[in-house]
Design a protein around this motif. Structure first.
Motif, PDB file in Angstrom:
ATOM      1  N   TYR A 158     -21.909 -53.870  -5.025  1.00  0.00           N
ATOM      2  CA  TYR A 158     -20.707 -53.254  -4.439  1.00  0.00           C
ATOM      3  C   TYR A 158     -20.669 -51.763  -4.760  1.00  0.00           C
ATOM      4  O   TYR A 158     -20.379 -50.931  -3.889  1.00  0.00           O
ATOM      5  N   SER A 208     -28.616 -41.536  -2.494  1.00  0.00           N
ATOM      6  CA  SER A 208     -29.388 -41.936  -1.311  1.00  0.00           C
ATOM      7  C   SER A 208     -30.663 -42.629  -1.777  1.00  0.00           C
ATOM      8  O   SER A 208     -31.185 -42.336  -2.856  1.00  0.00           O
ATOM      9  N   GLU A 227     -23.329 -45.073  -1.760  1.00  0.00           N
ATOM     10  CA  GLU A 227     -24.109 -44.663  -0.585  1.00  0.00           C
ATOM     11  C   GLU A 227     -23.193 -44.280   0.575  1.00  0.00           C
ATOM     12  O   GLU A 227     -23.479 -43.335   1.316  1.00  0.00           O
ATOM     13  N   LYS A 228     -22.105 -45.002   0.721  1.00  0.00           N
ATOM     14  CA  LYS A 228     -21.158 -44.688   1.788  1.00  0.00           C
ATOM     15  C   LYS A 228     -20.517 -43.319   1.560  1.00  0.00           C
ATOM     16  O   LYS A 228     -20.276 -42.554   2.510  1.00  0.00           O
ATOM     17  N   LYS A 229     -20.238 -42.982   0.301  1.00  0.00           N
ATOM     18  CA  LYS A 229     -19.658 -41.681  -0.031  1.00  0.00           C
ATOM     19  C   LYS A 229     -20.698 -40.567  -0.066  1.00  0.00           C
ATOM     20  O   LYS A 229     -20.358 -39.406  -0.288  1.00  0.00           O
ATOM     21  N   GLU A 230     -21.973 -40.951   0.141  1.00  0.00           N
ATOM     22  CA  GLU A 230     -23.087 -40.005   0.141  1.00  0.00           C
ATOM     23  C   GLU A 230     -23.271 -39.329  -1.208  1.00  0.00           C
ATOM     24  O   GLU A 230     -23.664 -38.172  -1.304  1.00  0.00           O
ATOM     25  N   TRP A 262     -33.332 -44.620  -6.206  1.00  0.00           N
ATOM     26  CA  TRP A 262     -32.245 -43.779  -5.690  1.00  0.00           C
ATOM     27  C   TRP A 262     -32.331 -42.377  -6.276  1.00  0.00           C
ATOM     28  O   TRP A 262     -32.991 -42.146  -7.280  1.00  0.00           O
ATOM     29  N   ASN A 297     -23.173 -49.799  -2.664  1.00  0.00           N
ATOM     30  CA  ASN A 297     -22.696 -49.644  -1.283  1.00  0.00           C
ATOM     31  C   ASN A 297     -21.645 -48.547  -1.188  1.00  0.00           C
ATOM     32  O   ASN A 297     -21.647 -47.742  -0.244  1.00  0.00           O
ATOM     33  N   VAL A 298     -20.737 -48.506  -2.161  1.00  0.00           N
ATOM     34  CA  VAL A 298     -19.678 -47.489  -2.160  1.00  0.00           C
ATOM     35  C   VAL A 298     -20.279 -46.101  -2.335  1.00  0.00           C
ATOM     36  O   VAL A 298     -19.927 -45.149  -1.618  1.00  0.00           O
ATOM     37  N   ASP A 358     -12.150 -40.417  -4.856  1.00  0.00           N
ATOM     38  CA  ASP A 358     -13.029 -40.661  -3.712  1.00  0.00           C
ATOM     39  C   ASP A 358     -13.828 -41.938  -3.900  1.00  0.00           C
ATOM     40  O   ASP A 358     -14.424 -42.443  -2.967  1.00  0.00           O
TER      41      ASP A 358
END
Length: 438
Positions: free
Chosen positions: A335, A347, A341-344, A354, A338-339, A437
């Motif tokens: 989880y 990567s 990566e979504k917030k950039e 990563w 995913n968070v 964020d």
């Protein structure tokens, strides 16, 4: 079953009982709200048990069944019991809960003795006094319900008229006395309301269960609101609905007493409130806790990425390196990934590991700086008492004075806790913390 219920509702006696139990539930819920908030939940139980000898003595004096005389006897017995409780508390080392237990046992035992004597004395077995133990709403006639309705409306009117005084005495009795409110009078008046609420419910709910009628709707309402007026309205509504549901169930369930069914209905509504209330309910708390766990896990994994990057590894961060820093479950780790990566903030590289992005380095720097400055604040809390920070999230460098900011940063440098990895361009005074964020 529906046709049978509609047929029963056309019966005038059922209509009277339905009205009486609804008003009883409303009055009990309203008065019970003050009882609950004043931490006097057992008072209702004591008054209910103390009322039984009063009812029996009223029967012995009057010679026949009369609800109005029974109510008078119950009120007198209730007031006497409350007076004895106060005498015991004020003139002995016995505490309130023990005094209430003594009164409940003694008065109820005395009432059972009188009830047994009456039922073995001539026509006493026809008195119907045993209905007052567990309640028997079906035995009420129109005159009984009219009397209960009148008393319930009077209780609601008195509560509405003296709402402000009762509110002040409930939450701030010292202030109420200071502005000249006669505390003894209104405490006595509220006690009288409790006694009257108990008394009008004896024939419907009974001595044993009447305390639940006072407390259960109030507790249920407490889960839905923090405002007293709203709590009183919700409590009255729950009490009224419980009375209606219990009465309707008793009309279609042969051999079931109305009183216990009313309490069962109130208990079901309490369970619903306990589980599904939006802020205080168990489900809401569980969801909030789960959300907090996820948010914390995302933050901890992000800090682990930043810690690894501080050590010089910016572009090949593996799962093992991250979990060594801070261990979380595999589901929470996924989880968090995913968070982030979504917030950039991170990567994935070609090798499957990563790397921290420039945005992630900036956010990590601000997060670590906020965390370490909060640690400094805790170490020197007396010097920064004016900030009144409760949590780390309250520390925002954009909202504090430059002088305070410089002091915190100076202490941070003294303790040698400055972050090693800094973004390419950083202006602490212009940037807000990016913790929210995540």
């Amino acid at each position: 079953m529906f046709e049978e219920l509609m047929l029963q509702l056309q019966n005038p006696n059922t209509q009277w009982v339905l009205l009486g139990t609804m008003l009883l539930g409303i009055a009990s819920g309203v008065v019970g709200s003050f009882t609950l908030l004043r931490k006097q939940s057992l008072i209702g139980d004591a008054m209910a048990h103390a009322a039984l000898p009063g009812v029996c003595i009223a029967y012995l004096l009057y010679g026949s069944k009369s609800l109005i005389w029974f109510l008078v006897g119950a009120v007198i017995a209730g007031l006497i019991s409350s007076f004895i409780i106060q005498v015991i508390i004020n003139h002995s080392k016995i505490k309130e809960d023990s005094a209430l237990g003594i009164i409940i046992s003694v008065f109820f035992g005395f009432g059972i003795v009188l009830l047994t004597y009456i039922q073995h004395n001539g026509a006493g077995n026809q008195s119907g006094l045993d209905d007052f133990i567990f309640g028997q709403a079906a035995s009420m006639v129109g005159a009984d319900v009219q009397l209960i309705t009148i008393i319930a409306l009077i209780l609601l009117a008195i509560t509405a008229i003296f709402y402000k005084e009762f509110k002040l005495l409930t939450f701030d009795p010292q202030f109420a006395k200071g502005i000249g409110i006669p505390a003894k009078f209104f405490n006595g008046l509220l006690l009288l309301l409790i006694v009257c609420s108990v008394v009008i419910g004896l024939q419907t709910v009974g001595v044993v269960l009447m305390a639940a009628m006072l407390i259960t709707p109030a507790i249920s309402a407490r889960y839905w609101t923090e405002d007293l007026s709203s709590m009183i309205i919700i409590s009255g509504f729950i009490g009224g609905v419980s009375g209606v549901i219990g009465t309707l169930l008793s009309t279609i369930m042969e051999g079931m007493a109305t009183g216990p069914l009313i309490i069962v209905a109130a208990t079901i509504m309490f369970i619903i409130s306990l589980v599904f209330a939006p802020k205080r309910g168990l489900l809401a708390k569980a969801l909030k806790q789960l959300s907090l766990r996820k948010r914390t896990a995302a933050e901890q994994i992000f800090l682990s990425f930043y810690d690894v990057a501080e050590g010089g590894n910016l572009r090949d961060i593996t799962e093992a390196e991250v979990l060594i820093k801070r261990k979380v479950s595999s589901s929470l780790f996924q989880y968090a990934i995913n968070v982030l990566e979504k917030k950039e903030f991170i990567s994935r590289t070609m090798s499957g590991s990563w790397m921290l992005t420039d945005k992630g380095i900036e956010a990590g720097y601000n997060l670590v700086l906020q965390q370490r400055l909060y640690e400094i604040y805790l170490m020197h809390e007396m010097e920064f008492a004016h900030l009144k920070l409760k949590t780390r999230d309250d520390l925002n460098l954009t909202s504090i004075s430059n002088e305070t900011k410089d002091q915190l940063l100076k202490l941070l440098r003294i303790h040698d806790r400055a972050p090693l990895l800094m973004p390419k361009s950083v202006s602490i005074g212009d940037r807000g913390m990016m913790m929210n964020d995540i």
